[in-house]
Write an enzyme that holds these catalytic residues in place. Structure first.
Site, PDB file in Angstrom:
ATOM      1  N   ARG A 280       5.127  -2.034 -10.151  1.00 21.65           N
ATOM      2  CA  ARG A 280       3.658  -1.952 -10.255  1.00 21.65           C
ATOM      3  C   ARG A 280       3.130  -2.571 -11.532  1.00 21.65           C
ATOM      4  O   ARG A 280       1.924  -2.624 -11.742  1.00 21.65           O
ATOM      5  CB  ARG A 280       3.204  -0.506 -10.110  1.00 21.65           C
ATOM      6  CG  ARG A 280       3.836   0.455 -11.108  1.00 21.65           C
ATOM      7  CD  ARG A 280       3.591   1.895 -10.705  1.00 21.65           C
ATOM      8  NE  ARG A 280       4.293   2.858 -11.524  1.00 21.65           N
ATOM      9  CZ  ARG A 280       5.561   3.218 -11.368  1.00 21.65           C
ATOM     10  NH1 ARG A 280       6.291   2.654 -10.425  1.00 21.65           N
ATOM     11  NH2 ARG A 280       6.112   4.123 -12.137  1.00 21.65           N
ATOM     12  N   HIS A 396     -23.232   2.971   1.039  1.00 23.19           N
ATOM     13  CA  HIS A 396     -23.679   3.320   2.398  1.00 23.19           C
ATOM     14  C   HIS A 396     -22.628   4.144   3.114  1.00 23.19           C
ATOM     15  O   HIS A 396     -22.627   4.237   4.332  1.00 23.19           O
ATOM     16  CB  HIS A 396     -24.011   2.038   3.167  1.00 23.19           C
ATOM     17  CG  HIS A 396     -25.129   1.294   2.526  1.00 23.19           C
ATOM     18  ND1 HIS A 396     -26.445   1.453   2.922  1.00 23.19           N
ATOM     19  CD2 HIS A 396     -25.143   0.455   1.462  1.00 23.19           C
ATOM     20  CE1 HIS A 396     -27.217   0.706   2.143  1.00 23.19           C
ATOM     21  NE2 HIS A 396     -26.448   0.094   1.249  1.00 23.19           N
ATOM     22  N   LYS A 516      12.469   5.294   1.042  1.00 19.55           N
ATOM     23  CA  LYS A 516      13.356   4.195   1.438  1.00 19.55           C
ATOM     24  C   LYS A 516      14.609   4.740   2.121  1.00 19.55           C
ATOM     25  O   LYS A 516      15.083   4.199   3.102  1.00 19.55           O
ATOM     26  CB  LYS A 516      13.735   3.351   0.217  1.00 19.55           C
ATOM     27  CG  LYS A 516      12.560   2.551  -0.369  1.00 19.55           C
ATOM     28  CD  LYS A 516      12.988   1.590  -1.482  1.00 19.55           C
ATOM     29  CE  LYS A 516      11.800   0.854  -2.076  1.00 19.55           C
ATOM     30  NZ  LYS A 516      12.130  -0.180  -3.042  1.00 19.55           N
TER      31      LYS A 516
HETATM   32  C1  G6Q Z   1       6.722  -0.053  -7.918  1.00 14.01           C
HETATM   33  C2  G6Q Z   1       7.673   0.508  -6.985  1.00 14.01           C
HETATM   34  C3  G6Q Z   1       7.605  -0.026  -5.589  1.00 14.01           C
HETATM   35  C4  G6Q Z   1       8.310  -1.381  -5.406  1.00 14.01           C
HETATM   36  C5  G6Q Z   1       8.480  -1.636  -3.917  1.00 14.01           C
HETATM   37  C6  G6Q Z   1       9.142  -2.959  -3.639  1.00 14.01           C
HETATM   38  O1  G6Q Z   1       6.644   0.233  -9.088  1.00 14.01           O
HETATM   39  O2  G6Q Z   1       8.942   0.435  -7.514  1.00 14.01           O
HETATM   40  O3  G6Q Z   1       6.293  -0.141  -5.117  1.00 14.01           O
HETATM   41  O4  G6Q Z   1       7.591  -2.386  -6.024  1.00 14.01           O
HETATM   42  O5  G6Q Z   1       9.187  -0.601  -3.333  1.00 14.01           O
HETATM   43  O6  G6Q Z   1      10.408  -3.015  -4.223  1.00 14.01           O
HETATM   44  P1  G6Q Z   1      11.192  -4.374  -4.275  1.00 14.01           P
HETATM   45  O7  G6Q Z   1      10.410  -5.333  -5.119  1.00 14.01           O
HETATM   46  O8  G6Q Z   1      12.525  -4.052  -4.885  1.00 14.01           O
HETATM   47  O9  G6Q Z   1      11.306  -4.870  -2.871  1.00 14.01           O
END
Ligand code: G6Q
Length: 562
Positions: A280, A396, A516
């Protein structure tokens, strides 16, 4: 775990709610609780020009928050007691501040100039960052000017980013936000959901020979992304017929070179990043390759400069004038002392329509934690729920609740003084709405004013706006790449400061990892005909219901699928 972090953890071992600074804030909230925003403004006619600040081209007005100088100084004292200054220094130095994963959270290195030295285990990471940026710039230029062609020699017209979570929300938000700067003869799309509809709709009207896929996955093990990448591979091969086409139509952004190679992507077309970049916090890393292809390397660097300007402000400015710190502290005040449960993010900019979704992940994945760094159950609330919608659309819809509902919902208004698409006086109308909403939330409309408008008495209570609803307003001159970088960094650092105060790890995401794992085992059960399901009775029944119907009605009766 590094000694510095252990020290920081030990220094905050006293539960937050037992700290003297927390108790002082509680007492202040009790004493001051009855003061309304109207009272605050009556007491200080210059409040509007006093409770504001500027940094990195961003103007923040927090005068419509229910704080005064005493509140701010008590909050700053709390930040001092929680070691926020040490934590900031630790983050910028590359210390392993993501303690549960024993990693640094070094997104600030992604926008550091080459002159900056940030060491990790004796190795300076900034030159690595710049090498990847060069690689991205080189590749982006080739796609943008047509030198990079598909397998059949056709020019690339479509770029599809396949990724999810941090590997999707940042790229799609940034593309939408900076679409004004994008090369218009390129079509960018984003596939994230494992629902096949996402992939099918994204590819239904385009030619594989003109399409480039960017498979974005830090781990390259994420089920949704790999499934969609596989679907993309088959879609390409069905038309281009030759596996040799794959390296011309697929590139990857990943920290896992082996898995990228196994997929058939040329190692030269893997854009790397590192485990010290959280998903993120990665939109300004190679995960932003789609952004760079869309807007070009110069604009991308301008965005990095915006991030960097906010980083420097955050690192070097005393807390009373430090915008990410003030935003964070006001958030703690609203959450823990005024009882707010959510924050509404309200960008008055159509280009920022995906910004609330992006912030949801940034803030809620970072601070949605129930235990402290030491693993103790939190005694106070942590991260609030972020949500929102571009203005004026939200007006709205849910603004009714913001104005007259029973809940307290602090709002972040975001606006721009100049439009990128001027059309008569339409931008003034947009901004008039932003300012009017903040004013109405703060000051409301009393019964006398409603009566003076000639309302029938029975309707007066329905037409009263209590006001006293807090908001902050963020303004920039224009929505530039630089502005977007500064805006994102503001929230990134604000999340970090809040995490330090709550004494939680803002950089892990064990809750995402659970999802996951669960999905993997559940899928096997849906497809298998094993009768003994060992879940709770609700899940067992749902799975049986699904199994019976997944192929359509007629198959159930032993007939052909319709
Ligand atoms: C973010 C999380 C999560 C991650 C996704 C995709 O901070 O870790 O949102 O970005 O699960 O992970 P990959 O980039 O490893 O596919």
């Amino acid at each position: 775990m590094s000694g510095r972090i252990q020290e920081a953890i030990n220094s905050t071992a006293t539960p937050l709610e037992q700290r003297a600074q927390w108790q002082a804030l509680l007492a202040h909230a009790n004493e001051n609780g009855a003061r309304s925003l109207q009272d605050f403004f009556d007491a200080d006619p210059h409040r509007g020009s006093r409770l504001c600040g500027e940094a990195a081209g961003l103007y923040l007005d927090y005068s419509k928050q229910r704080v005064d100088a005493t509140t701010v100084s008590l909050l700053v004292a709390l930040a001092d007691a929680c070691g926020v200054d040490k934590a900031i220094a630790a983050m910028f130095s590359g210390a392993r501040i993501n303690t549960t994963e024993d990693r640094p959270a070094l997104h600030v290195a992604l926008r550091a100039p080459l002159t900056e030295r940030i060491e990790l285990d004796g190795h300076s990471v900034v030159p690595d960052v710049h090498a990847v940026l060069e690689h991205m710039a080189n590749f982006s230029a080739q796609v943008r000017d047509g030198r990079w062609t598909g397998f059949s020699g056709k020019r690339i017209r479509n770029i599809i980013n396949i990724g999810i979570g941090g590997s999707d929300l940042g790229p799609v938000m940034a593309y939408e936000a900076l679409r004004h700067y994008s090369q218009r003869d390129l079509t960018l799309r984003f596939v994230s959901n494992v629902d096949p509809t996402d992939f099918i709709e994204a590819t239904r009207d385009i030619d594989p020979a003109e399409t480039l896929f960017i498979v974005c996955s830090k781990t390259f093990t994420t089920e949704e992304t790999l499934t969609n990448a596989q679907a993309a591979r088959e879609w390409c091969l069905a038309s281009l017929k030759d596996p040799a086409a794959i390296p011309r139509h697929f590139v990857a952004v990943s920290a896992n070179p082996e898995a990228v190679g196994a997929f058939g992507i040329d190692p030269a077309n893997r854009f790397g990043f590192w485990d010290w970049v959280g998903g993120r916090y990665s939109m300004d890393s190679a995960i932003g390759l789609s952004t760079m292809i869309a807007i070009g390397a110069d604009n991308f660097r301008d965005m990095l400069a915006g991030f960097r300007a906010m980083d420097v402000h955050f690192r070097d400015t005393p807390f009373v004038r430090n915008l990410p710190v003030l935003m964070a502290l006001i958030g703690v005040w609203n959450t823990n002392f005024l009882g707010a449960e959510t924050v509404a993010v309200l960008p008055y900019a159509q280009y920022l329509k995906r910004f609330p979704a992006y912030l949801q992940q940034l803030m809620m994945e970072s601070n949605g934690k129930q235990v402290s760094l030491e693993g103790h159950r939190m005694g106070v609330q942590t991260g609030p729920i972020y949500w929102g919608e571009a203005g004026t659309n939200g007006q709205h819809s849910f603004y009714q609740l913001l104005h007259q509902g029973t809940r307290l919902v602090p709002c972040d208004f975001i606006g721009f003084c100049q439009s990128l698409n001027p059309l008569d006086k339409q931008h003034d109308l947009l901004m008039a709405n932003l300012f009017a909403q903040g004013e109405a939330l703060a000051f409301g409309k009393g019964a006398d004013a409603v009566r003076a408008e000639g309302s029938v008495e029975a309707l007066v209570p329905h037409r009263v706006f209590e006001g006293n609803r807090p908001s902050s307003t963020i303004l920039f001159d224009r929505l530039t790449p630089h502005a977007l970088g500064a805006l994102v960094a503001l929230y990134e650092h604000s999340a970090f400061v809040q995490g330090r105060i709550w004494n939680i790890d803002s950089f892990d995401q064990w809750g995402v990892k659970l999802g996951k794992q669960l999905a993997k085992s559940a899928q096997a059960e849906l497809l298998a005909e094993l009768p003994d399901l060992r879940h709770d009775s609700s899940t067992n029944t749902l799975i049986r219901h699904y199994r019976e119907r997944r192929l359509g009605e007629e198959t159930r009766d032993g007939k052909e699928r319709r």
